[in-house]
Design a protein around this motif. Sequence first.
Motif, PDB file in Angstrom:
ATOM      1  N   LEU A 110       0.827  -1.207   0.000  1.00  0.00           N
ATOM      2  CA  LEU A 110       0.000   0.000   0.000  1.00  0.00           C
ATOM      3  C   LEU A 110       0.863   1.258   0.000  1.00  0.00           C
ATOM      4  N   LYS A 111       1.944   1.242   0.779  1.00  0.00           N
ATOM      5  CA  LYS A 111       2.827   2.411   0.846  1.00  0.00           C
ATOM      6  C   LYS A 111       3.610   2.575  -0.456  1.00  0.00           C
ATOM      7  N   ARG A 112       4.075   1.468  -1.009  1.00  0.00           N
ATOM      8  CA  ARG A 112       4.830   1.552  -2.265  1.00  0.00           C
ATOM      9  C   ARG A 112       3.963   2.105  -3.393  1.00  0.00           C
ATOM     10  N   ARG A 113       2.678   1.781  -3.359  1.00  0.00           N
ATOM     11  CA  ARG A 113       1.777   2.258  -4.414  1.00  0.00           C
ATOM     12  C   ARG A 113       1.144   3.591  -4.068  1.00  0.00           C
ATOM     13  N   LYS A 114       1.669   4.211  -2.989  1.00  0.00           N
ATOM     14  CA  LYS A 114       1.333   5.594  -2.632  1.00  0.00           C
ATOM     15  C   LYS A 114      -0.144   5.796  -2.302  1.00  0.00           C
ATOM     16  N   PHE A 115      -0.716   4.821  -1.597  1.00  0.00           N
ATOM     17  CA  PHE A 115      -2.053   5.028  -1.066  1.00  0.00           C
ATOM     18  C   PHE A 115      -1.988   6.088   0.036  1.00  0.00           C
ATOM     19  N   ASP A 116      -3.034   6.882   0.141  1.00  0.00           N
ATOM     20  CA  ASP A 116      -3.101   7.955   1.119  1.00  0.00           C
ATOM     21  C   ASP A 116      -3.006   7.406   2.542  1.00  0.00           C
ATOM     22  N   ARG A 117      -2.227   8.112   3.391  1.00  0.00           N
ATOM     23  CA  ARG A 117      -2.003   7.653   4.765  1.00  0.00           C
ATOM     24  C   ARG A 117      -3.316   7.497   5.530  1.00  0.00           C
ATOM     25  N   GLU A 118      -4.209   8.477   5.402  1.00  0.00           N
ATOM     26  CA  GLU A 118      -5.483   8.396   6.119  1.00  0.00           C
ATOM     27  C   GLU A 118      -6.334   7.243   5.608  1.00  0.00           C
ATOM     28  N   ALA A 119      -6.269   6.969   4.309  1.00  0.00           N
ATOM     29  CA  ALA A 119      -7.012   5.836   3.758  1.00  0.00           C
ATOM     30  C   ALA A 119      -6.489   4.526   4.331  1.00  0.00           C
ATOM     31  N   ILE A 120      -5.179   4.440   4.504  1.00  0.00           N
ATOM     32  CA  ILE A 120      -4.598   3.234   5.096  1.00  0.00           C
ATOM     33  C   ILE A 120      -5.044   3.085   6.541  1.00  0.00           C
ATOM     34  N   HIS A 121      -5.091   4.191   7.278  1.00  0.00           N
ATOM     35  CA  HIS A 121      -5.551   4.128   8.675  1.00  0.00           C
ATOM     36  C   HIS A 121      -6.989   3.633   8.748  1.00  0.00           C
ATOM     37  N   ARG A 122      -7.853   4.117   7.865  1.00  0.00           N
ATOM     38  CA  ARG A 122      -9.244   3.655   7.866  1.00  0.00           C
ATOM     39  C   ARG A 122      -9.330   2.174   7.491  1.00  0.00           C
TER      40      ARG A 122
ATOM     41  N   ARG B 105      -7.053  -0.074   8.089  1.00  0.00           N
ATOM     42  CA  ARG B 105      -6.600  -0.835   9.260  1.00  0.00           C
ATOM     43  C   ARG B 105      -7.704  -0.926  10.309  1.00  0.00           C
ATOM     44  N   ALA B 106      -8.416   0.175  10.527  1.00  0.00           N
ATOM     45  CA  ALA B 106      -9.511   0.157  11.496  1.00  0.00           C
ATOM     46  C   ALA B 106     -10.608  -0.807  11.065  1.00  0.00           C
ATOM     47  N   ALA B 107     -10.932  -0.795   9.789  1.00  0.00           N
ATOM     48  CA  ALA B 107     -11.946  -1.719   9.280  1.00  0.00           C
ATOM     49  C   ALA B 107     -11.482  -3.164   9.395  1.00  0.00           C
ATOM     50  N   TYR B 108     -10.201  -3.404   9.119  1.00  0.00           N
ATOM     51  CA  TYR B 108      -9.645  -4.758   9.250  1.00  0.00           C
ATOM     52  C   TYR B 108      -9.816  -5.271  10.681  1.00  0.00           C
ATOM     53  N   ARG B 109      -9.450  -4.439  11.658  1.00  0.00           N
ATOM     54  CA  ARG B 109      -9.564  -4.862  13.055  1.00  0.00           C
ATOM     55  C   ARG B 109     -11.012  -5.169  13.425  1.00  0.00           C
ATOM     56  N   GLN B 110     -11.946  -4.399  12.892  1.00  0.00           N
ATOM     57  CA  GLN B 110     -13.356  -4.644  13.183  1.00  0.00           C
ATOM     58  C   GLN B 110     -13.844  -5.925  12.516  1.00  0.00           C
TER      59      GLN B 110
END
Length: 269
Positions: free
Chosen positions: A200-212, A214-219
Amino acid sequence: MSTASVHPTSIVSAGAQLGAGVKIGPFCIVGEHVVLGDNVELVSHATIDGHTTVGAGTRIFPFASIGLEPQDLKYHGEASRLEIGTNCIIRESVTINPGTEGGGMLTRIGNDCLLMACAHVAHDSIIGNKVIMANYVGIAGHCQIGDNVIFGGSSVVHQFTRVGAHAFVGAHSMIDGDLIPFGMAVGNRAALTGLNLVGLKRRKFDREAIHRLRAAYRQIFSNEGTLRERVEDAADLFKDDALVQEVVAFIMAASDRPILTPRNGPAAE
């Protein structure tokens, strides 16, 4: 044919269609129903047969076997197809089989894919764009692989399995269940081990999008309630997030295989 370069030791059937700038090295065989796009190169000792189309700029290396009949006892000679996209690299001893009547009659490889030595794609599998398969990767029949998926060496995928876009499969893993988009799986049999954060980072996904995400994954992969309930909750909570909705749609879609989950609750990601 006028702008194609064919080594005198190669055999090209009269019905084959060769685009501009095609290069066919020594000891290659090209069947009568094969279409090679502009600037395709067969380095040497490659066999391309069946109703196979190879997109422009693709390079195929020695001893690759492309488009020959599938390894399926239910195949009875039907004129099924194999489509390979543009600018792919297909390395030594790769095997790719066409489709079958029981699976849609088509195997497809997307654009800009890299299939390293001895990789195999079986009948009726659909491979997305920019997929990387390291050495000895095996994709069984009827699989669906999304864009930008990376497979580590010697990993294999069970028939009828889906792997979502931007997922990562660790080396020597056996994938016998559907792997969510952006997910990472390792092991034999493989379990979900988190999100593919490096990808995700290598393909330059937005940091906030990654945080969301991750939150969805945990849920979604918590231990409370059923998986369906957790997915529905995530769909509501992140209803405006395209990445989360992609994961939700993937899980909720009908499939022949179970969804891969973490072995002991949510994995660290």
